[in-house]
Design an enzyme around this catalytic site. Structure first.
Site, PDB file in Angstrom:
ATOM      1  N   PRO A   2     -10.755  61.456  25.971  1.00 16.71           N
ATOM      2  CG  PRO A   2      -9.725  59.606  25.516  1.00 16.71           C
ATOM      3  CD  PRO A   2      -9.723  60.745  25.311  1.00 16.71           C
ATOM      4  CD  GLU A   3     -14.397  63.731  30.909  1.00 13.59           C
ATOM      5  OE1 GLU A   3     -14.804  63.317  31.748  1.00 13.59           O
ATOM      6  OE2 GLU A   3     -14.415  65.278  30.573  1.00 13.59           O
ATOM      7  CG  HIS A 109       1.776  59.822  15.729  1.00  8.30           C
ATOM      8  ND1 HIS A 109       3.038  60.364  15.954  1.00  8.30           N
ATOM      9  CD2 HIS A 109       1.365  60.929  14.841  1.00  8.30           C
ATOM     10  CE1 HIS A 109       3.233  61.563  15.463  1.00  8.30           C
ATOM     11  NE2 HIS A 109       2.126  62.046  14.489  1.00  8.30           N
ATOM     12  NE  ARG A 128      -0.910  66.784  22.822  1.00  4.63           N
ATOM     13  CZ  ARG A 128      -1.446  67.647  23.474  1.00  4.63           C
ATOM     14  NH1 ARG A 128      -2.706  67.774  23.320  1.00  4.63           N
ATOM     15  NH2 ARG A 128      -0.732  68.263  24.501  1.00  4.63           N
ATOM     16  NE  ARG A 162     -11.781  62.000  50.785  1.00  3.95           N
ATOM     17  CZ  ARG A 162     -10.305  61.968  50.772  1.00  3.95           C
ATOM     18  NH1 ARG A 162      -9.378  62.739  50.502  1.00  3.95           N
ATOM     19  NH2 ARG A 162     -10.174  60.474  51.024  1.00  3.95           N
TER      20      ARG A 162
END
Ligand SMILES: [Zn+2]
Length: 281
Positions: A2-3, A109, A128, A162
């Site tokens: 998920p973003e 899980h 996971r 940067r």
């Protein structure tokens, strides 16, 4: 994985379902990996608290909890004790927050179950175990600026001096929260900037364009997710996350949707970056 847009969608779904509800009891599984606070601290922070608000900080889900002081002897009223408490959840790669009926089978899980006063469960499931659960007594700060809220001026200033490639700078969570690989590639495409260019060498004007395109890409993805909220927080199934129609991400060798040139892929800091050699300078 998920973003930011997916996390935002999940947060909106949770907002509708659990704000105002009280956590009556908490069950925590035996696996320690997802727990970034001790089980005792989590139970103490969660049990008997009301969920005041759910919001997103970068890719973290933040539950603002209102705790109640034990009533002083001889008094009946239960007043909030104003102790700030936050429950922070990071979904990692495969984590899910599921609102379910207590009679629903507990998925394999499952690491935490919060039983709500409304008669439902809020469950954290993560096969996971890259997800993280923690509780905080002071305001949680994941670092970086919130891409949907940051001003253009502040955004532009992030990249000053940067020397890293712009793509790496965009992925640096200490600078910008929550922009992952897919949305970084898509934003750079829309801004016309190649991923490998040094951040410091990008003009102010281009960065202003990037600021707009990052927000545009994230907002579009959030809008797409709006209709599928229930897939994340209600269902016990394993629905995939929604996707924007990618213009460059994962399209190596395919024609650019704007100019027809073949999309290229380069590896930057171990991650794939996709760009159009003609549309991006
Ligand atoms: Zn192109």
């Amino acid at each position: 994985m998920p973003e930011l847009p997916e996390v935002e969608t999940i947060v909106r779904g949770l907002e509708h379902r659990v704000v105002g509800d009280t956590i009556e009891s908490v069950w925590i599984g035996s696996r320690k990996q997802p727990l970034k606070s001790s089980p005792a601290a989590i139970v103490k922070a969660l049990e008997g608290t009301r969920i005041q608000r759910v919001h997103r900080a970068g890719k973290h889900i933040v539950f603002e909890l209102e705790s109640f002081a034990p009533p002083p002897k001889g008094k009946r009223s239960k007043k909030p004790d104003n102790k700030p408490a936050q429950w922070v959840v990071h979904l990692g790669m495969t984590g899910r927050m599921v609102v379910s009926n207590p009679s629903a089978e507990v998925a394999k899980h499952t690491h935490l179950i919060a039983t709500l006063a409304s008669g439902r469960d809020l469950r954290f499931v993560d096969p996971r175990m890259f997800g993280k659960l923690s509780v905080h007594s002071t305001a949680f700060d994941p670092g970086g600026v919130e891409p949907l809220e940051v001003s253009e001026k502040r955004f532009v200033a992030l990249f000053r001096g940067r020397k890293t490639p712009i793509k790496s700078a965009l992925l640096n969570q200490k600078l910008v929260r929550g922009v992952g690989n897919i949305y970084a590639d898509e934003s750079l495409f829309r801004a016309g900037i190649r991923p490998r260019r040094r951040a410091a060498a990008i003009t102010r004007r281009e960065l202003a364009k990037l600021h707009r395109s990052v927000r545009e890409v994230l907002r579009e993805a959030i809008a797409l997710g709006g209709s599928s909220v229930s897939d994340y927080v209600d269902a016990d199934g394993e629905e995939g996350f929604f996707q924007l129609e990618h213009r460059v991400y994962g399209r190596e060798g395919e024609p650019c949707r704007v100019c027809g040139s073949a999309i290229r892929r380069v590896v930057l800091a171990g991650r794939s970056s996709h760009y159009c050699p003609k549309c991006q300078k």
